[in-house]
Design an enzyme around this catalytic site. Structure first.
Site, mmCIF file in Angstrom:
data_model
loop_
_atom_site.group_PDB
_atom_site.id
_atom_site.type_symbol
_atom_site.label_atom_id
_atom_site.label_comp_id
_atom_site.label_asym_id
_atom_site.label_seq_id
_atom_site.Cartn_x
_atom_site.Cartn_y
_atom_site.Cartn_z
ATOM 1 N N TYR A 53 0.405 -1.453 -0.209
ATOM 2 C CA TYR A 53 -0.317 0.364 -0.358
ATOM 3 C C TYR A 53 0.895 1.212 -0.208
ATOM 4 C CZ TYR A 53 -3.995 -3.271 1.204
ATOM 5 O OH TYR A 53 -5.082 -3.993 1.083
ATOM 6 N N GLY A 243 -23.894 4.447 -3.314
ATOM 7 C CA GLY A 243 -24.459 5.715 -4.526
ATOM 8 C C GLY A 243 -24.453 6.666 -5.203
ATOM 9 N N LYS A 244 -23.148 6.905 -4.312
ATOM 10 C CA LYS A 244 -23.239 8.557 -5.204
ATOM 11 C C LYS A 244 -22.091 8.568 -7.064
ATOM 12 C CE LYS A 244 -18.593 8.508 -3.458
ATOM 13 N NZ LYS A 244 -16.774 8.859 -2.211
HETATM 14 N N1 LIG Z 1 -6.280 -7.871 0.986
HETATM 15 C C1 LIG Z 1 -6.828 -7.289 -0.134
HETATM 16 O O1 LIG Z 1 -6.583 -8.184 -1.237
HETATM 17 C C2 LIG Z 1 -7.662 -6.061 -0.472
HETATM 18 C C3 LIG Z 1 -8.277 -5.851 -1.495
HETATM 19 C C4 LIG Z 1 -8.729 -3.974 -1.225
HETATM 20 C C5 LIG Z 1 -9.266 -4.027 -0.016
HETATM 21 N N2 LIG Z 1 -8.306 -4.617 0.856
HETATM 22 C C6 LIG Z 1 -8.456 -3.470 2.770
HETATM 23 O O2 LIG Z 1 -10.197 -3.527 3.102
HETATM 24 C C7 LIG Z 1 -9.684 -2.272 3.031
HETATM 25 C C8 LIG Z 1 -11.011 -1.119 2.940
HETATM 26 O O3 LIG Z 1 -11.207 -1.613 0.982
HETATM 27 P P1 LIG Z 1 -11.957 -0.664 0.708
HETATM 28 O O4 LIG Z 1 -11.164 0.705 0.655
HETATM 29 O O5 LIG Z 1 -12.012 -0.761 -0.852
HETATM 30 O O6 LIG Z 1 -13.299 -0.373 1.041
HETATM 31 P P2 LIG Z 1 -14.687 0.598 0.930
HETATM 32 O O7 LIG Z 1 -15.831 0.650 2.036
HETATM 33 O O8 LIG Z 1 -15.741 -1.053 -0.647
HETATM 34 O O9 LIG Z 1 -14.734 1.800 -0.188
HETATM 35 C C9 LIG Z 1 -13.659 2.842 0.533
HETATM 36 C C10 LIG Z 1 -13.765 4.001 -0.531
HETATM 37 O O10 LIG Z 1 -15.684 4.277 -0.063
HETATM 38 C C11 LIG Z 1 -15.656 5.598 -0.476
HETATM 39 N N3 LIG Z 1 -16.333 6.137 0.511
HETATM 40 C C12 LIG Z 1 -15.966 5.134 1.668
HETATM 41 N N4 LIG Z 1 -17.424 5.650 2.612
HETATM 42 C C13 LIG Z 1 -17.854 6.160 1.917
HETATM 43 C C14 LIG Z 1 -19.477 6.776 2.208
HETATM 44 N N5 LIG Z 1 -19.810 6.419 3.824
HETATM 45 N N6 LIG Z 1 -20.425 8.124 1.481
HETATM 46 C C15 LIG Z 1 -19.402 7.638 0.414
HETATM 47 N N7 LIG Z 1 -18.345 7.293 0.192
HETATM 48 C C16 LIG Z 1 -17.458 6.194 0.814
HETATM 49 C C17 LIG Z 1 -14.203 6.223 0.261
HETATM 50 O O11 LIG Z 1 -13.310 6.211 -1.402
HETATM 51 P P3 LIG Z 1 -13.412 7.542 -2.247
HETATM 52 O O12 LIG Z 1 -14.007 8.968 -1.254
HETATM 53 O O13 LIG Z 1 -12.553 7.889 -3.149
HETATM 54 O O14 LIG Z 1 -14.971 7.941 -3.285
HETATM 55 C C18 LIG Z 1 -13.276 5.006 0.331
HETATM 56 O O15 LIG Z 1 -12.185 5.090 0.350
HETATM 57 C C19 LIG Z 1 -8.497 -1.231 2.404
HETATM 58 O O16 LIG Z 1 -8.166 -0.128 2.865
HETATM 59 C C20 LIG Z 1 -7.299 -2.386 2.483
HETATM 60 O O17 LIG Z 1 -7.447 -2.370 4.326
HETATM 61 C C21 LIG Z 1 -7.948 -5.389 0.979
#
Ligand SMILES: NC(=O)c1ccc[n+]([C@@H]2O[C@H](COP(=O)([O-])OP(=O)(O)OC[C@H]3O[C@@H](n4cnc5c(N)ncnc54)[C@H](OP(=O)(O)O)[C@@H]3O)[C@@H](O)[C@H]2O)c1
Length: 346
Positions: A53, A243-244
């Site tokens: 990361y 939904g954004k």
């Molecule tokens: N093991 C793996 O291969 C793997 C893969 C992916 C993730 N992960 C882990 O899982 C964690 C979470 O994954 P993810 O970031 O993909 O999770 P996610 O919950 O699917 O997406 C999070 C993103 O969505 C947006 N967001 C979050 N809350 C929101 C809200 N209330 N309203 C509107 N937009 C919102 C933000 O991005 P924006 O502001 O840019 O829209 C935020 O960075 C990662 O940080 C990592 O630690 C692991």
């Protein structure tokens, strides 16, 4: 915040974990520290990082996420209050900036990766050290179909497990887990541990959300019966389930606006399903993102939902999902949408 058992390790982790893969790309060090402060204050003790990361992975930024967590741990002197997880990359020729593009899950790579992570994180130990993806060729990151491998030159699972055992003996790692694994891989690891006394995988970190419930097909049973729970990643499908992005919107600065190649959760079927889930939430007076997160956290095989955020407002809202109990009616309606469009973004 509810604490749940991390496998059979005796460790207890919060039902929501803090994902950090935006730290160093979409979030500055100051923003990262503010998120970590807020999460800790809200009762989160589980923090998930990776040597790779931030995302998207780039030579210019690699390691920054762990570095920012390290400066936070040091300045807040809170290492003992945190269950810290990180990951070593699996076999990868597509990451030239990580060990020359020749990373494998063998002794040399794992030891080098762990020592570098410990240095960046400014700690002597990792609580949960995870294999980011398998060494062998198999299905992960949404790959469908299956082609048997003609000549398998992957690192044997037992060899990887022996390295992890030594890291535990050395006191550098407390527990180990897998990520992006398949039922075959997880069961093999668990059986090997049973047969040999080598370390037992404590958790499986895989994608899981309303848009991708493939975990339920083969892995949920393993997770439950074997007490090796799910650490659910991308629970909002990269933010899509808020939904954004509906109706072609491109919110400035948001992940899918900035990085167009992240199209895993935004195909037309996923968009149709997202609209149904968002409408359902609104009909019941719920915030769509909170509903999506509460649903993941409430599945019986989930140990922790790894939430991600780029702003403190998002983080605060997502933290509130820990207090939300979904009604029978909402859960039934979720099932009926799922049956109409199962796993649109596997
Ligand atoms: N093991 C793996 O291969 C793997 C893969 C992916 C993730 N992960 C882990 O899982 C964690 C979470 O994954 P993810 O970031 O993909 O999770 P996610 O919950 O699917 O997406 C999070 C993103 O969505 C947006 N967001 C979050 N809350 C929101 C809200 N209330 N309203 C509107 N937009 C919102 C933000 O991005 P924006 O502001 O840019 O829209 C935020 O960075 C990662 O940080 C990592 O630690 C692991």
């Amino acid at each position: 915040m509810e604490l749940r058992a991390l496998g059979r390790t005796g460790l207890r982790i919060s039902a929501l974990g803090l994902g950090t893969m935006t730290f160093g790309e979409q979030n500055t060090e100051t923003e990262a520290h503010a998120q970590l402060d807020l999460a800790l204050a809200a009762g989160i003790n589980f923090i998930d990082a990776a040597e790779l990361y931030p995302v998207p992975p780039r030579a210019e930024t690699v390691g920054l996420t762990e570095t920012y967590i390290g400066t936070w741990l040091k300045s807040r002197a809170c290492r003992d209050r945190v269950i810290l997880a990180t990951k070593v990359v699996g076999a990868s020729t597509w990451l030239p900036h990580i060990r020359g593009g020749a990373a494998r899950l063998d002794r040399a790579n794992i030891e080098a990766a762990l020592d570098a992570s410990l240095r960046r994180l400014q700690t002597d130990w990792i609580d949960l050290y995870q294999l980011h993806w398998p060494d062998r060729q198999t299905n992960y990151f949404g790959k469908l179909g299956y082609t048997p491998v003609a000549q398998d030159d992957s690192i044997p699972l037992i060899e990887t497990l022996e390295v992890l055992a030594d890291l535990i003996t050395a006191g550098k790692v407390r527990a180990v887990g897998v990520s992006n694994e398949t039922p075959w891989g997880l069961m093999r690891f668990l059986n090997l541990a049973e047969q040999t006394g080598l370390p037992r995988m404590a958790s499986i970190q895989n994608p899981y959300s309303l848009l991708n419930r493939t975990f339920e097909i083969g892995l949920a049973e393993v997770a439950s019966r074997e007490e090796c729970g799910l650490l659910a990643y991308s629970p909002l499908g990269f933010g899509v389930l808020s939904g954004k992005y509906l109706d072609g919107r491109q919110p400035p600065g948001a992940r899918l606006t900035r990085f167009e190649r992240f199209d895993r959760y935004s195909n037309p079927r996923a968009e149709w399903a997202t609209r149904q889930y968002v409408d359902l939430a609104r009909r019941h007076g719920l915030d769509p993102a909170r509903m999506a997160l509460a649903w993941v956290t409430s599945r019986p095989f989930t140990t922790s939902t790894i939430i991600g955020a780029t702003t403190l407002a998002q983080l605060e809202s997502n933290l509130a999902s820990a207090e939300l109990t979904l009604s029978r009616e909402v859960i039934d309606e979720i099932e009926s949408i799922h049956i109409q469009q199962p796993n649109p973004a596997p």
